[in-house]
Motif scaffolding. Structure first.
Motif, short mmCIF file in Angstrom:
data_model
loop_
_atom_site.label_atom_id
_atom_site.label_comp_id
_atom_site.label_asym_id
_atom_site.label_seq_id
_atom_site.Cartn_x
_atom_site.Cartn_y
_atom_site.Cartn_z
N VAL A 215 0.83 -1.21 0.00
CA VAL A 215 0.00 0.00 0.00
C VAL A 215 0.86 1.26 0.00
CG1 VAL A 215 -1.68 1.33 1.35
CG2 VAL A 215 -1.98 -1.14 1.05
N GLU A 216 1.89 1.28 0.83
CA GLU A 216 2.68 2.50 1.01
C GLU A 216 3.76 2.68 -0.04
OE1 GLU A 216 4.00 2.03 5.06
OE2 GLU A 216 1.98 2.37 5.85
N LYS A 217 4.37 1.60 -0.52
CA LYS A 217 5.49 1.73 -1.45
C LYS A 217 5.13 1.43 -2.89
CE LYS A 217 8.79 0.76 2.19
NZ LYS A 217 9.57 -0.25 2.85
N ASP A 218 4.35 0.38 -3.13
CA ASP A 218 4.04 0.00 -4.50
C ASP A 218 2.88 0.79 -5.08
OD1 ASP A 218 6.06 -1.89 -4.26
OD2 ASP A 218 4.69 -3.52 -3.75
N ILE A 219 1.81 0.89 -4.32
CA ILE A 219 0.63 1.61 -4.80
C ILE A 219 0.71 3.10 -4.47
CG2 ILE A 219 -1.90 1.76 -4.67
CD1 ILE A 219 -1.89 -1.26 -4.04
N ASN A 220 1.42 3.45 -3.43
CA ASN A 220 1.56 4.84 -2.97
C ASN A 220 0.21 5.48 -2.65
OD1 ASN A 220 4.43 5.01 -3.21
ND2 ASN A 220 4.14 5.08 -5.43
N THR A 221 -0.60 4.75 -1.94
CA THR A 221 -1.92 5.23 -1.58
C THR A 221 -1.83 6.40 -0.62
OG1 THR A 221 -2.92 3.10 -1.94
CG2 THR A 221 -4.08 4.55 -0.46
N LEU A 222 -2.64 7.42 -0.88
CA LEU A 222 -2.67 8.58 -0.01
C LEU A 222 -3.90 8.59 0.90
CD1 LEU A 222 -1.56 11.25 -2.63
CD2 LEU A 222 -0.15 10.08 -0.92
N LYS A 223 -4.97 7.89 0.46
CA LYS A 223 -6.22 7.86 1.23
C LYS A 223 -6.74 6.43 1.29
CE LYS A 223 -8.17 12.34 -0.04
NZ LYS A 223 -9.32 12.97 -0.71
N ILE A 224 -7.38 6.14 2.39
CA ILE A 224 -8.08 4.88 2.55
C ILE A 224 -9.56 5.24 2.65
CG2 ILE A 224 -8.37 2.83 4.01
CD1 ILE A 224 -5.58 3.06 2.67
N PRO A 225 -10.41 4.62 1.86
CA PRO A 225 -10.16 3.51 0.96
C PRO A 225 -9.58 3.96 -0.37
CG PRO A 225 -12.47 4.11 0.83
CD PRO A 225 -11.85 4.99 1.89
N THR A 226 -9.01 3.00 -1.06
CA THR A 226 -8.53 3.17 -2.43
C THR A 226 -8.98 1.94 -3.19
OG1 THR A 226 -6.60 4.50 -1.85
CG2 THR A 226 -6.47 3.27 -3.90
N ILE A 227 -9.34 2.13 -4.45
CA ILE A 227 -9.67 1.00 -5.31
C ILE A 227 -8.90 1.16 -6.61
CG2 ILE A 227 -11.78 2.03 -6.25
CD1 ILE A 227 -12.96 -0.91 -6.05
N VAL A 228 -8.29 0.07 -7.05
CA VAL A 228 -7.47 0.06 -8.26
C VAL A 228 -8.11 -0.91 -9.24
CG1 VAL A 228 -5.18 -0.40 -9.21
CG2 VAL A 228 -5.40 0.51 -6.87
N PHE A 229 -8.46 -0.40 -10.42
CA PHE A 229 -9.05 -1.24 -11.47
C PHE A 229 -8.95 -0.53 -12.81
CE2 PHE A 229 -12.41 1.56 -10.12
CZ PHE A 229 -13.17 1.81 -11.26
N GLY A 230 -8.91 -1.31 -13.87
CA GLY A 230 -8.91 -0.73 -15.21
C GLY A 230 -7.81 0.29 -15.44
N GLY A 231 -6.66 0.10 -14.83
CA GLY A 231 -5.55 1.01 -15.02
C GLY A 231 -5.65 2.32 -14.26
N LYS A 232 -6.59 2.42 -13.35
CA LYS A 232 -6.71 3.66 -12.58
C LYS A 232 -6.79 3.35 -11.09
CE LYS A 232 -11.44 3.75 -14.17
NZ LYS A 232 -12.54 4.46 -14.74
N ARG A 233 -6.42 4.35 -10.33
CA ARG A 233 -6.47 4.29 -8.87
C ARG A 233 -7.39 5.40 -8.39
NH1 ARG A 233 -1.08 5.84 -5.97
NH2 ARG A 233 -1.89 7.91 -6.29
#
Length: 186
Positions: free
Chosen positions: A157-175
């Motif tokens: 979550v923190e290094k690969d996706i670099n999420t800034l907010k929870i929740p996050t959903i990743v699909f279809g090439g977008k976050r």
């Protein structure tokens, strides 16, 4: 995965905290839109750390719930219509107790760690786990394997996706971060 993996569908990943009310609202939007039927929906449970208190979490029992979710993944219920860990997430996010109080609110505000584990273990019994299987889930929840799995989730979550907010959903090439509306999930 929410449903059995289907190689004809793309994969979507939801990053959630079991104690997060916005995560619960996103889950309800996912269900309302039928998103979980269009994608191979997986999740990463990410208990949000309390920035003001080392070793604590924003929602008191999120880490406990996450330990059980990770343990359930390692001890799946055979022939379940939906994955058992997703059934527990659904109960936390959508169901209420006999007094009309959401289980998420109970877990966040009324229950201690023991009460949270007792609630989850009761649900496991109701969805078909035997007493011996529940004892195994409890043992696994307290294992180094689960601690390592949660640490890997933090790294993803923190290094690969670099999420800034929870929740996050990743699909279809977008976050998409935060609450995603039903129409955006259709």
């Amino acid at each position: 995965y929410y449903h059995k993996y289907d190689s004809s569908k793309s994969t979507a990943i939801e990053i959630l905290d079991p104690g997060c009310s916005v995560c619960a609202r996103l889950f309800k939007n996912i269900k309302e839109s039928g998103f979980e039927d269009k994608y191979n929906l997986a999740y990463i449970s990410y208990p949000i750390k309390n920035p003001y208190s080392a070793g604590k979490y924003k929602f008191t029992n999120s880490y406990t719930a996450t330990r059980y979710l990770e343990s359930i993944k390692l001890n799946p219920l055979e022939n379940a219509t939906a994955a058992a860990d997703w059934q527990i997430i659904e109960k936390i996010f959508t169901e209420k107790d006999s007094n009309g109080i959401s289980y998420q609110s109970r877990i966040n505000n009324d229950l201690d760690q023991a009460g949270t584990t007792e609630l989850i273990e009761g649900w496991l019994k109701n969805i078909g786990y035997s007493d011996a299987q529940i004892a195994q889930i409890k043992t696994t929840a307290d294992s180094q394997a689960v601690v390592d799995a949660i640490d890997r989730s933090y790294s993803i979550v923190e290094k690969d996706i670099n999420t800034l907010k929870i929740p996050t959903i990743v699909f279809g090439g977008k976050r998409l971060e935060g609450l995603v509306e039903v129409n955006s999930l259709k």
